[in-house]
Write a protein that holds these residues in place. Structure first.
Motif, PDB file in Angstrom:
ATOM      1  N   SER A 227      32.172  -1.828   0.361  1.00  0.00           N
ATOM      2  CA  SER A 227      32.943  -2.199   1.378  1.00  0.00           C
ATOM      3  C   SER A 227      34.039  -3.261   0.888  1.00  0.00           C
ATOM      4  O   SER A 227      35.231  -3.641   1.117  1.00  0.00           O
ATOM      5  CB  SER A 227      32.428  -2.913   2.609  1.00  0.00           C
ATOM      6  N   PHE A 228      33.529  -4.140  -0.373  1.00  0.00           N
ATOM      7  CA  PHE A 228      34.391  -5.082  -0.983  1.00  0.00           C
ATOM      8  C   PHE A 228      35.498  -4.421  -1.738  1.00  0.00           C
ATOM      9  O   PHE A 228      36.726  -5.008  -1.918  1.00  0.00           O
ATOM     10  CB  PHE A 228      33.596  -5.863  -2.033  1.00  0.00           C
ATOM     11  N   SER A 229      35.284  -3.451  -2.056  1.00  0.00           N
ATOM     12  CA  SER A 229      36.290  -2.569  -3.105  1.00  0.00           C
ATOM     13  C   SER A 229      36.984  -1.608  -2.547  1.00  0.00           C
ATOM     14  O   SER A 229      37.658  -0.806  -2.914  1.00  0.00           O
ATOM     15  CB  SER A 229      35.630  -2.281  -4.548  1.00  0.00           C
ATOM     16  N   GLY A 230      36.400  -1.193  -0.964  1.00  0.00           N
ATOM     17  CA  GLY A 230      37.304  -0.099  -0.280  1.00  0.00           C
ATOM     18  C   GLY A 230      36.373   0.961  -0.183  1.00  0.00           C
ATOM     19  O   GLY A 230      35.569   1.492  -0.961  1.00  0.00           O
ATOM     20  N   ILE A 231      36.260   1.462   1.309  1.00  0.00           N
ATOM     21  CA  ILE A 231      35.434   2.605   1.656  1.00  0.00           C
ATOM     22  C   ILE A 231      36.017   3.465   2.841  1.00  0.00           C
ATOM     23  O   ILE A 231      37.004   2.591   3.448  1.00  0.00           O
ATOM     24  CB  ILE A 231      33.951   1.802   2.161  1.00  0.00           C
ATOM     25  N   TRP A 232      35.576   4.195   2.985  1.00  0.00           N
ATOM     26  CA  TRP A 232      35.969   5.351   4.151  1.00  0.00           C
ATOM     27  C   TRP A 232      35.245   5.099   5.401  1.00  0.00           C
ATOM     28  O   TRP A 232      33.905   5.450   5.186  1.00  0.00           O
ATOM     29  CB  TRP A 232      35.957   6.827   3.484  1.00  0.00           C
ATOM     30  N   ASN A 233      35.786   4.787   6.241  1.00  0.00           N
ATOM     31  CA  ASN A 233      34.799   4.369   7.482  1.00  0.00           C
ATOM     32  C   ASN A 233      34.910   5.472   8.379  1.00  0.00           C
ATOM     33  O   ASN A 233      35.870   6.028   8.853  1.00  0.00           O
ATOM     34  CB  ASN A 233      35.442   3.229   8.263  1.00  0.00           C
ATOM     35  N   SER A 234      33.657   6.282   8.575  1.00  0.00           N
ATOM     36  CA  SER A 234      33.537   7.514   9.276  1.00  0.00           C
ATOM     37  C   SER A 234      33.534   7.348  10.427  1.00  0.00           C
ATOM     38  O   SER A 234      33.525   8.514  11.184  1.00  0.00           O
ATOM     39  CB  SER A 234      32.485   8.276   8.494  1.00  0.00           C
TER      40      SER A 234
ATOM     41  N   GLY B 161      34.638   6.975  14.312  1.00  0.00           N
ATOM     42  CA  GLY B 161      35.815   7.640  15.158  1.00  0.00           C
ATOM     43  C   GLY B 161      36.173   8.844  14.417  1.00  0.00           C
ATOM     44  O   GLY B 161      35.512   9.652  14.115  1.00  0.00           O
ATOM     45  N   LEU B 162      37.476   9.094  13.980  1.00  0.00           N
ATOM     46  CA  LEU B 162      38.123  10.236  13.015  1.00  0.00           C
ATOM     47  C   LEU B 162      37.936   9.952  11.675  1.00  0.00           C
ATOM     48  O   LEU B 162      38.377  10.583  10.884  1.00  0.00           O
ATOM     49  CB  LEU B 162      39.428  10.772  13.434  1.00  0.00           C
ATOM     50  N   GLY B 163      37.766   8.490  11.376  1.00  0.00           N
ATOM     51  CA  GLY B 163      37.754   7.930  10.025  1.00  0.00           C
ATOM     52  C   GLY B 163      39.019   7.342   9.602  1.00  0.00           C
ATOM     53  O   GLY B 163      40.031   7.709  10.076  1.00  0.00           O
ATOM     54  N   ALA B 164      38.910   6.334   8.744  1.00  0.00           N
ATOM     55  CA  ALA B 164      40.168   5.435   8.295  1.00  0.00           C
ATOM     56  C   ALA B 164      39.774   4.444   7.094  1.00  0.00           C
ATOM     57  O   ALA B 164      38.409   4.349   7.002  1.00  0.00           O
ATOM     58  CB  ALA B 164      40.439   4.575   9.486  1.00  0.00           C
ATOM     59  N   PRO B 165      40.608   4.138   5.997  1.00  0.00           N
ATOM     60  CA  PRO B 165      40.323   3.406   5.143  1.00  0.00           C
ATOM     61  C   PRO B 165      39.654   2.147   5.885  1.00  0.00           C
ATOM     62  O   PRO B 165      39.859   1.636   6.760  1.00  0.00           O
ATOM     63  CB  PRO B 165      41.383   3.197   4.274  1.00  0.00           C
ATOM     64  N   TYR B 166      38.775   1.030   4.838  1.00  0.00           N
ATOM     65  CA  TYR B 166      38.227   0.267   5.531  1.00  0.00           C
ATOM     66  C   TYR B 166      37.861  -0.767   4.324  1.00  0.00           C
ATOM     67  O   TYR B 166      37.460  -0.300   3.066  1.00  0.00           O
ATOM     68  CB  TYR B 166      36.827   0.343   6.211  1.00  0.00           C
TER      69      TYR B 166
END
Length: 835
Positions: free
Chosen positions: A21-28, A30-35
C-alpha cells in the motif's frame, strides 16, 4: 478507541498488504480502484503489533513524541527542567491538537511532533551553521508532509520559514557575512532537497494524474464566492475565542459518543457554537422559518417546511474538538511578554534578559497573527492566506490553532522559567526586587479574571439567562438547562484556575521564603495536569471492538460462495456501523462504499445509468448475494431470481443464524448475477454514450453479449453462448485465469477497468479494454490459455515511495553516526577531566 475519521478498522491480514500500500495497490473493495497510503515511519509499527493495538498505540506514541519534540526545542534555547516539562505537557495535551482524537484525526497526531522537531532543527541548524541539523529540519518537514496532513504541515512550513529568516538576521556575524549566508543557503538547499525526497511519495499521490487536486478543485466550486466559502468553512468565530480560557463553554462536540457506537460520556452536551456554520446559513434559516409561519400552508407543505427547517438546524455547526488553550499557559505567557518586552521598570530585568526580547516578540507576533488567521472569513486578514498559491486550497482556518498552541507553549515555558528564576533569586537575596512589581501586576490580573469568570457564571449559568432566546431561535431550546450548566461549569473551571495562578504569583510577590521556589512550581504543574486531564478525557471514545473484528458466521457463509460481490442493504453504509465493518474485516467484497468515500467518476456514471434498474446493476457487477432487511426480503423473495439462503439476526452485537423467517435479516442469493469472469463469443461495439443507454435496455441480454469499445469491431460474433472461466489466483495486484475458447472470444472480468492493469495471454502481452463500460475485457484466441492480469504501480508512485524510504534510512544512518560521535566525544572529555 473509536472516532469519526479514523475508525479502528483493519481487514484480516492487514500486515500482508501494508507494504504494497505504500507503493500503490489495487483496492478491490467496491468495484475496485487504485489506492496508496503515505509512507510514514510510524506506520512501520503496524508490522510489529496487532492492528487494534497499533491503532491505539499510535495516539499514545505520537502524544509522547510531541512532548519530546517540545523538550528538544526548548533545550536548544537552554530552557530545561520544570518549564520544559510543563510546556511539553501543555502542548501534547492541548485542546485542539489532543482532542482531535475524538474526530480520529490520527494523521494530525503523526504530523505534529515533526512540525515541532522541524522548528527545533531550524533553530539549532542556523545558530550552529550545521548542515546536518538543517538536513534534519528538511527530513522532519518531509515526514510531516507524509503524515497524511500536508495542509497543516504547509502552515508550519510557513512558520518555520519566517522563524528561520529572523534567526538568520539575528545571528549574522559582524564579519564574513557573505560566507555565513552562503553556508546557510547551502544548508537551506540541502534541507529543501531532503524535504522533497522524503515527501516524494506524498506529492506523487497528490498530483499523479491530477486525481487528488482535481477532486479538491471540484469540491471548491466554480465561482469566486463558492471557492471563498469552501476555503473559509470552519472559520473560528471570534466569540468562540472565549473557549481559549473556558473549556467547552459552548458544549463538547457535535457528534455524541452514542452516535458512533462508543460508550456514553457522563454529562455530554452538544456543541452549539458557530464553528462549521455554512455561509448564508442564517439568511436561509430565516427564509424557511418565514415559510413555516404562513397560515395558508397545507398540512403536507407544513410538514415539508418543518422537515427542511430541522435539517438546516442540524447544519448550524459541526465541531469534534475543543479549542481550549489553558488558563495556566496563558497566564505565564502573559508574564513572559510583560517581563521581556514591557517597561523595564516593571521587571528590573538584567542585560542578559534583553537577548530574549526578539524571541518573545517573534512568538508573540506569530501567536497574534495565527489567532487572527484562525478567524478566517470573520476577518479580512485571511485574504493574505487565501491569495497564496496552493494554500488557497486549504480549508478550515481553525487549523491555525495548531500553530497558536505551539507559539503559546513556547512563551509559557519561557514565562515559567523566568518566574522560577525570580523565586530562587528572591529566596536567596533579601533585597532582591527584580520582577517584584510584575509579579504583582500578573497576580492581580489573574485574580481579576477569576472574578470576571465568576460574574459570567452568575449571568450565563441559568436557563433564564440572556442566551435562552438564542437557543430557542436555533432549535436547541430543549438543551437550555444542559447548556446553562455547561457554561456554569466552564466559567467555574476558568475561575478556579485563574485563582490558583493568581495566588501563585501573589505568593511569589509577597513571600521570599525558600519553600516557594520548591513548592510553587510543583503546585503549578499539578494544577496544569489536572486541568488537561479534566478537559481531554471528555474526547476519548472507547468501544468493545469484538462486534467489528470478532466472528461473523454470515460473512463466513458468503466467503464459501467463491468470487462474487455482496450488496449490503441494512441501511446506508456508515463509517461507524459495526455491521458494515464486520463484513469488510472478514474480506467480504461489498458492492457499496461508505458515504465518505467517493468512487471514481466513471463508476458513478455507470451506477447513475442503472439507478432505476437495481437488478441489472447487481447482475453486471457480479453481485451474487444480498444482505437484506425484512422488508427487502419480502420484496425480493417473490422474484424467481432470488432465493433465501439463510436467515440471521443480531444478538448482543453479533450475528447468529436463525430458523425464524419472520422479521429477521436474510442472506439472499441472486441467480442472475454474472460470474467473476466469463468468455463471450458475441460482442457489440458501441461508443460510450450508446453503451450507457444499452446497459439498462430490456432487449440486451448481458448473459449472451458483452459491450465493447468501437475499436473492437471485428469480428462481432464468432459463435453463440458463453464459456466459464476458472480463476486460479485472485489477489490485490495479481489475477490469473484459465480459459478454453472454441473460437476467438472476449473475456469479461467483472472488476473495474484501469490503465494500470496489464494483461498477458500465455506470457505474451495483450490488449486490455473497457467492457460493459467500466469492466475489464480482453480478446482471447481459440484454444486453452492462461491469462494473467497484473496491477502495475504507477512509476511516479513507486519511485516516490523508493525515494522516501531511501532518504529516511540514509538520514537515520547519518543520525546514528552523529550520535556515536557525540558519545565518543563526551566519553573522551570525561576521561580527560578525570585524569
Amino acid at each position: 478507541m473509536v472516532s469519526l475519521d479514523s475508525a479502528p478498522f483493519y481487514i484480516k491480514d492487514y500486515q500482508k498488504v501494508l507494504g504494497d500500500s505504500f507503493s500503490g495497490i489495487w483496492n478491490s473493495f467496491g468495484l475496485g480502484a487504485p489506492y496508496q497510503t503515505f509512507f510514514h515511519p510510524h506506520r512501520l509499527l503496524a508490522w510489529l503489533m496487532p492492528s487494534s493495538a497499533y491503532h491505539d498505540f499510535t495516539y499514545l506514541f505520537d502524544t509522547a513524541l510531541l512532548a519530546c519534540a517540545m523538550v528538544f526545542f526548548l533545550r536548544g534555547r537552554s530552557i530545561t527542567g520544570w518549564p520544559a516539562l510543563a510546556a511539553a505537557l501543555g502542548l501534547s495535551f492541548s485542546g485542539y491538537t489532543f482532542t482531535l482524537i475524538s474526530a480520529g484525526h490520527r494523521v494530525t497526531f503523526d504530523m505534529m511532533p515533526y512540525a515541532v522537531f522541524m522548528l527545533a532543527f531550524i533553530d539549532r541548524g542556523i545558530r550552529s551553521e550545521s548542515l546536518y541539523q538543517l538536513a534534519m529540519a528538511g527530513l522532519c518537514a518531509g515526514i510531516g508532509m507524509s503524515s497524511g496532513s500536508p495542509d497543516k504541515m504547509i502552515l508550519f512550513g510557513l512558520l518555520g520559514a519566517a522563524y528561520g529568516l529572523v534567526i538568520l538576521i539575528r545571528e549574522r556575524p559582524a564579519e564574513q557575512v557573505g560566507k555565513y549566508v552562503a553556508r546557510l543557503l547551502g544548508g537551506a538547499a540541502l534541507a529543501g532537497i531532503i524535504f522533497a525526497m522524503m515527501s516524494a511519495g506524498t506529492y506523487t499521490y497528490l498530483f499523479s494524474k491530477g486525481e487528488v487536486v482535481e477532486r479538491r478543485d471540484k469540491m471548491r466550486g466554480d465561482t469566486p464566492e463558492q471557492k471563498w466559502a469552501y476555503a473559509t468553512n470552519w472559520s473560528l468565530p471570534p466569540s468562540d475565542a472565549l473557549e481559549f480560557i473556558a473549556p467547552c463553554v459552548y458544549g463538547v462536540e457535535s457528534t455524541s459518543p452514542e452516535q458512533i457506537g462508543a460508550k456514553p460520556i457522563k454529562g455530554f452536551v452538544p456543541y452549539w457554537g458557530k464553528l462549521g456554520m455554512p455561509m448564508r446559513w442564517k439568511a436561509e434559516f430565516n427564509r424557511i422559518k418565514g415559510l413555516a409561519s404562513n397560515p395558508n400552508l397545507t398540512p403536507e407543505q407544513k410538514q415539508q417546511v418543518n422537515t427542511a427547517l430541522g435539517q438546516l438546524a442540524g447544519q448550524l455547526n459541526y465541531r469534534q474538538h475543543t479549542v481550549y488553550l489553558g488558563v495556566i499557559p496563558i497566564g505565564f505567557a502573559f508574564f513572559a511578554i510583560l517581563y521581556f518586552i514591557g517597561p523595564a521598570s516593571w521587571s528590573n530585568r538584567d542585560e542578559a534578559a534583553k537577548t530574549w526580547r526578539w524571541f518573545v516578540w517573534f512568538w508573540l507576533i506569530a501567536l497574534i497573527l495565527c489567532i487572527l488567521f484562525s478567524f478566517g472569513r470573520y476577518t479580512p486578514l485571511y485574504k493574505i492566506i487565501y491569495n497564496l498559491p496552493v494554500v488557497n486550497r486549504i480549508r478550515a482556518p481553525v487549523k491555525f490553532i495548531h500553530l497558536v498552541e505551539v507559539c503559546l507553549n513556547i512563551l509559557f515555558a519561557l514565562g515559567l522559567a523566568t518566574w522560577i528564576q525570580l523565586l530562587v533569586l528572591r529566596s536567596k537575596e533579601a533585597t532582591a526586587t527584580a520582577g517584584k512589581k510584575l509579579l504583582l501586576i500578573t497576580g492581580s490580573t489573574c485574580l481579576a479574571l477569576a472574578g470576571l469568570m465568576l460574574l459570567l457564571l452568575l449571568v450565563y449559568g441559568s436557563t433564564n439567562g440572556p442566551l435562552a432566546d438564542y437557543w430557542n431561535s436555533i432549535g436547541r431550546g430543549a438543551y437550555a438547562k444542559a447548556f446553562a450548566n455547561q457554561m456554569a461549569g466552564s466559567f467555574g473551571h476558568a475561575s478556579l484556575l485563574f485563582l490558583v495562578t493568581g495566588i501563585a504569583f501573589m505568593i511569589s510577590w509577597k513571600s521570599q521564603k525558600s519553600w516557594t521556589a520548591r513548592v510553587l512550581p510543583i503546585v503549578v504543574i499539578a494544577a496544569l495536569s489536572l486541568d488537561l486531564i479534566s478537559v481531554s478525557q471528555r474526547y476519548i471514545r472507547t468501544k468493545d471492538l469484538a462486534s467489528w473484528n470478532g466472528p461473523n458466521p454470515v460473512a463466513d457463509q458468503i466467503n464459501t460462495y467463491g468470487l462474487q460481490r455482496t450488496s449490503y442493504r441494512l441501511g446506508a453504509p456508515q463509517k461507524h456501523d459495526w455491521r458494515w465493518f464486520s463484513f469488510l474485516h472478514h474480506r467480504v467484497a461489498l458492492l457499496e462504499q461508505p458515504g465518505n468515500i467517493r468512487p471514481p467518476e466513471e463508476q458513478i456514471v455507470f451506477a447513475q445509468a442503472l439507478q432505476k434498474n437495481a437488478l441489472r446493476y447487481w447482475q453486471l457487477t457480479n453481485t451474487g448475494t444480498v444482505i437484506a432487511p425484512p422488508q427487502l426480503v419480502t420484496q425480493l423473495g417473490a422474484s424467481p431470481s432470488f432465493e433465501v439462503d439463510r436467515y440471521f439476526q443480531e444478538v448482543n452485537g453479533r450475528y447468529a443464524f436463525t430458523d425464524n423467517a419472520k422479521n429477521t435479516f436474510a442472506l439472499l442469493k441472486y441467480k442472475d448475477a454474472l460470474p467473476k469472469a466469463l468468455l463471450y463469443y458475441t460482442w457489440e461495439p458501441l461508443n460510450e454514450a450508446s453503451t450507457l443507454k444499452r446497459l439498462a435496455a430490456p432487449g440486451w441480454n448481458p448473459k449472451q453479449t458483452v459491450l465493447v469499445p468501437p475499436e473492437i469491431n471485428t469480428p462481432g460474433s464468432t459463435g453463440t453462448g458463453t464459456e466459464p472461466v476458472e480463476v486460479t489466483r485472485y489477489e490485490f495486484n495479481i489475477i490469473e485465469l484459465i480459459a478454453t475458447a472454441r473460437t476467438e472470444a472476449v473475456l469479461l472480468l467483472n472488476d473495474a477497468y484501469h490503465t494500470s492493469w496489464q494483461v498477458t495471454i500465455d506470457d505474451q502481452p495483450a490488449e486490455l479494454f473497457r467492457a460493459n463500460h467500466i469492466m475489464r475485457g480482453v480478446r482471447v484466441p481459440a484454444g486453452a490459455h492462461t491469462i494473467r492480469m497484473e496491477y502495475q504501480r504507477p512509476k511516479a508512485t513507486l519511485n516516490g515511495f523508493r525515494i522516501s524510504l531511501t532518504v529516511f534510512l540514509a538520514m537515520m544512518g547519518v543520525s546514528l553516526l552523529q550520535g556515536v560521535r557525540a558519545w565518543n566525544k563526551s566519553t573522551n572529555s570525561a576521561s580527560s577531566n578525570a585524569s
